[in-house]
Design an enzyme around this catalytic site. Structure first.
Site, short mmCIF file in Angstrom:
data_model
loop_
_atom_site.label_atom_id
_atom_site.label_comp_id
_atom_site.label_asym_id
_atom_site.label_seq_id
_atom_site.Cartn_x
_atom_site.Cartn_y
_atom_site.Cartn_z
N ALA A 72 0.84 -1.20 0.00
CA ALA A 72 0.00 0.00 0.00
C ALA A 72 0.88 1.25 0.00
O ALA A 72 2.03 1.22 0.42
CB ALA A 72 -0.91 -0.01 1.21
N GLY A 113 0.59 -5.16 0.86
CA GLY A 113 -0.52 -5.17 -0.08
C GLY A 113 -0.15 -5.75 -1.42
O GLY A 113 -1.02 -6.25 -2.15
N GLU A 116 -0.69 -9.34 -0.93
CA GLU A 116 -2.14 -9.56 -0.82
C GLU A 116 -2.79 -9.50 -2.21
O GLU A 116 -3.69 -10.30 -2.51
CB GLU A 116 -2.75 -8.51 0.11
N GLU A 136 3.74 -5.63 7.53
CA GLU A 136 2.95 -4.55 8.15
C GLU A 136 3.17 -4.44 9.66
O GLU A 136 3.07 -3.36 10.23
CB GLU A 136 1.46 -4.76 7.86
#
Length: 715
Positions: A72, A113, A116, A136
């Protein structure tokens, strides 16, 4: 990939290229292709287009540049862009519902992310040397895009726990072994970052998958892979309560546990709730602040585009504790070192200490026995001062005596080659005075390593008035090469870290006189999160060092200001801390465990009587407030004077040099979480009670008057 193939922009950070019947969606959001709002929008648009286009049989997601996707865009957290549609979960839902295969082509990294996103694809093709992980937790977060729910379904619970709780990454080869990847591209030539081979394999893989008349696998539809009996409660109990990310580790474990107990939709909702609570909390905000502050610290305006001086051979003058640690820092990075001493016995002791340090590291399994000899072989011990002539960088690490340092730099000036950088490891002496001992002050710089230098990550890089920009830039680059975090500071008494330590210790001394015990002061501040209390720290560092500084500065100390004699009186007893088995505490021989000492309690009471102070009960909250506000107020003065470039640099100094809790973000960020107006009001209240020591920093007053909420920014 052929450059002749048409590239069609889908958003500012995603483009479409069609390779026959396969659509390749390129993420192009430097530096790591973060999943910001425009990237999510481009992916959603591209996948939708591919599903509607009859000429497209499947989709490959690939990363431009050096990586697939680094996760992210954390700079967008807590901003409207973070919640702009489509969200990552919207992109993943679209992929999982797709009848056409979607393949992630992973090179470089797929982190957070990025992984993911890849786990939401039907298949994953990886470069053998790619790195895949969910880091994270290091930012005080849990994965927020389904990572804790999909990973256990692909690799099993234990492997998922290790990756999620510890933020551990696996290579592309390992990913294939544990079930995280479906195919591995051959290793690329060393040093390359070309996505081409991985994308080519992914296209072939996607085409083959499209030809099979089967449903494509969806990770979220899989059953969780059990890996024996996992005791989640024991995992939580084993978390170090003082860990900077303890709260996030706890949440990570509970999220993986939820994957074993809840349907996927409920597990995803549980994970998301944990993420949103953490991302809104001060702990994660602080860790993200430090993350960016560490990356910003090496930058300085004049350093852009400068040619760097080569630093391939280093000379370290002095083989005491600091010299040994500094030498090891360079050796550990593969840089040969000449270790220079005046006497053979001192040199022998230094070399023996270096070998012993490496043997301890090897005994812990962190260094192979044969590597000890390799490291030792990079050190040339010598009594010949003239050896400095061969060095690109000379680091002086002798006793904190200005006359001694000036004499050394006069000799360096005469012996070193014109391109050499001349550095002093002083922790508080004036760099400009030292530089004036040479005819080349532009080549002189301060490199304040922190003890033990081979362990501590912080390096204060001290620029003098005449220090050349290319010298600074070369030292900042060198610091990163030897795996330090450099912070550029200017000359003043104590620079940033030790200058702020003075009022911190001042308040600790005052609080002792007013009624607190050494143990209470240290306990209150360690409970706040400090790695060590100020008085235990003083004993560890050696009280004689700061005593010498106080005596040196005594003639300039304003007579009207309150002064605590406690530390001086302890030193007058010959108690200098752990090295004399006594300081604020007493120590058993060979032990570092502080033991409260009634003799010191009596000495403190005597100092209080002599100063006319009536002792009283002191609350822990007062100890924390006064010590923290003393740091903050001095930090604001330092920033206002231009000693530090940024408030975030001060935070980096205190987190990495003085044990300030990273989950509080450093003293300046902590002030911002309290509110600058509140901080100023409390400082003014302390000024009313305790006098001139608490005069508010002018910068703090200006910022509050302007309604500012942060230190950094236009002033």
């Amino acid at each position: 990939m052929s450059q002749a193939i048409e590239s069609i922009p889908l958003s500012s950070t995603v483009s479409w290229q069609q390779q026959g019947d396969i659509a390749v969606l390129w993420l192009d959001n430097p530096p790591v292709n973060g999943l910001g709002d425009s990237t999510r929008a481009g992916l959603h648009a591209g996948i939708t287009r591919a599903l509607q286009d009859a000429t497209v049989a499947g989709v490959v997601l690939a990363g431009a540049g050096k990586a697939f996707c680094g996760g992210a865009d954390i700079r967008q957290f807590n901003t409207p862009a973070a919640t702009a549609r489509p969200l990552t979960r919207d992109v993943l839902a679209l992929i999982e519902s797709a009848s056409k295969p979607v393949v992630a082509a992973i090179h470089g990294v797929a982190l957070g992310g990025g992984l993911e996103l890849a786990m939401g694809c039907h298949y994953r093709v990886v470069a053998s040397d790619a790195s895949l992980g969910l880091p994270e937790v290091n930012l005080g977060l849990v994965p927020g895009g389904g990572g804790t729910q999909r990973l256990p379904r692909l690799v099993g619970v234990e492997q998922a726990l290790d990756m999620v709780q510890q933020g551990a990454s696996v290579s592309g080869e390992a990913a294939a072994r544990i079930g995280l990847a479906d195919a591995v591209a051959d290793a690329r030539p060393s040093g390359t970052r070309d996505a081409g081979p991985v994308v080519a394999l992914a296209i072939d893989f996607c085409r083959s998958a499209a030809a099979r008349a089967v449903a494509h696998p969806v990770a979220s539809a899989l059953a969780v892979k059990a890996s024996g009996d996992v005791d989640f409660g024991a995992r939580i109990a084993a978390i170090n309560g003082k860990a900077r990310n303890a709260l996030a580790q706890n949440a990570c474990i509970r999220c993986v546990e939820a994957a074993t107990q809840l349907p996927i939709a409920d597990g995803l909702a549980f994970e998301r709730a944990q993420f949103e609570a953490l991302v809104a909390g001060n702990e994660s905000k602080a860790l993200r602040h430090i993350f960016f502050a560490e990356r910003e610290a090496p930058k300085f305006a004049e350093g852009k585009g400068l040619a760097l001086r080569p630093i391939e051979r280093v000379a370290v003058i002095g083989s005491g504790t600091m010299g040994v640690g500094i030498a090891m820092s360079f050796v550990n990075a593969g840089i040969p070192v000449m270790l220079i001493e005046r006497e053979q016995a001192a040199l022998d002791r230094g070399m023996a200490l270096i070998r012993r340090n490496y043997e301890i590291t090897a005994a812990k399994g962190k260094l192979a026995p044969q590597q000890i000899d390799a490291c030792m072989g990079r050190i040339t011990p010598t009594l010949a001062f003239e050896a400095v002539a061969d060095a690109d960088l000379v680091v002086e690490a002798v006793f904190e005596d200005m006359a001694v340092k000036q004499a050394i730099f006069e000799r360096l000036d005469a012996l070193c080659k014109p391109s050499a950088i001349l550095a002093t490891n002083t922790s508080r002496l004036n760099i400009d005075t030292i530089a004036a001992s040479t005819k080349r002050p532009g080549d002189v710089i301060g490199l304040h390593f922190f003890s033990p230098a081979n362990v501590m990550k912080l390096l204060e890089v001290v620029r003098g008035q005449a220090t050349r920009a290319d010298v600074i830039a070369s030292c900042m680059a060198m610091a990163q090469r030897i795996r330090k975090i450099p912070v550029l500071v200017r000359v003043c008494e104590g620079f940033v870290g030790n200058r702020m330590l003075t009022p911190y210790w001042r308040e600790a001394g005052f609080l002792l006189e007013e009624g607190a015990s050494p143990l209470q002061v240290d306990r209150a501040l360690t409970q706040f999160g400090m790695a060590m209390g100020p008085l235990t720290m003083a004993d560890l560092a050696g009280m004689d060092i700061n005593w010498a500084t106080r005596k040196r500065l005594a003639p300039t100390r304003p007579a009207h200001l309150r002064y605590s004699a406690v530390a001086d009186r302890i030193c007058e007893l010959g108690r200098f801390g752990q090295k004399t088995n006594g300081g604020y505490y007493r120590y058993e021989p060979g032990s570092r465990t502080p033991i409260p000492d009634p003799q010191i309690d009596a000495l403190i009471e005597e100092c209080a009587r002599e100063a006319g102070i009536t002792r009283r009960p002191v609350a822990d909250e007062e100890i924390v407030e006064r010590c923290m506000l003393a740091l903050i107020n001095e930090g604001a003065r330092i920033l206002d004077e231009g000693i530090a470039q940024r408030a975030s640099d001060i935070d980096v100094v205190y987190v990495h040099g003085y044990g300030f809790p990273a989950w509080r973000g450093g003293p300046m960020f902590y002030a911002e979480t309290l509110g600058l107006a509140h901080v100023l009001a409390r400082i003014r209240a302390l000024q009313d009670v305790h006098g001139a020591h608490w005069e508010p920093a002018p910068l703090l007053e200006r910022l509050v008057a302007e309604g500012r909420q942060t230190f950094d920014g236009p002033r």
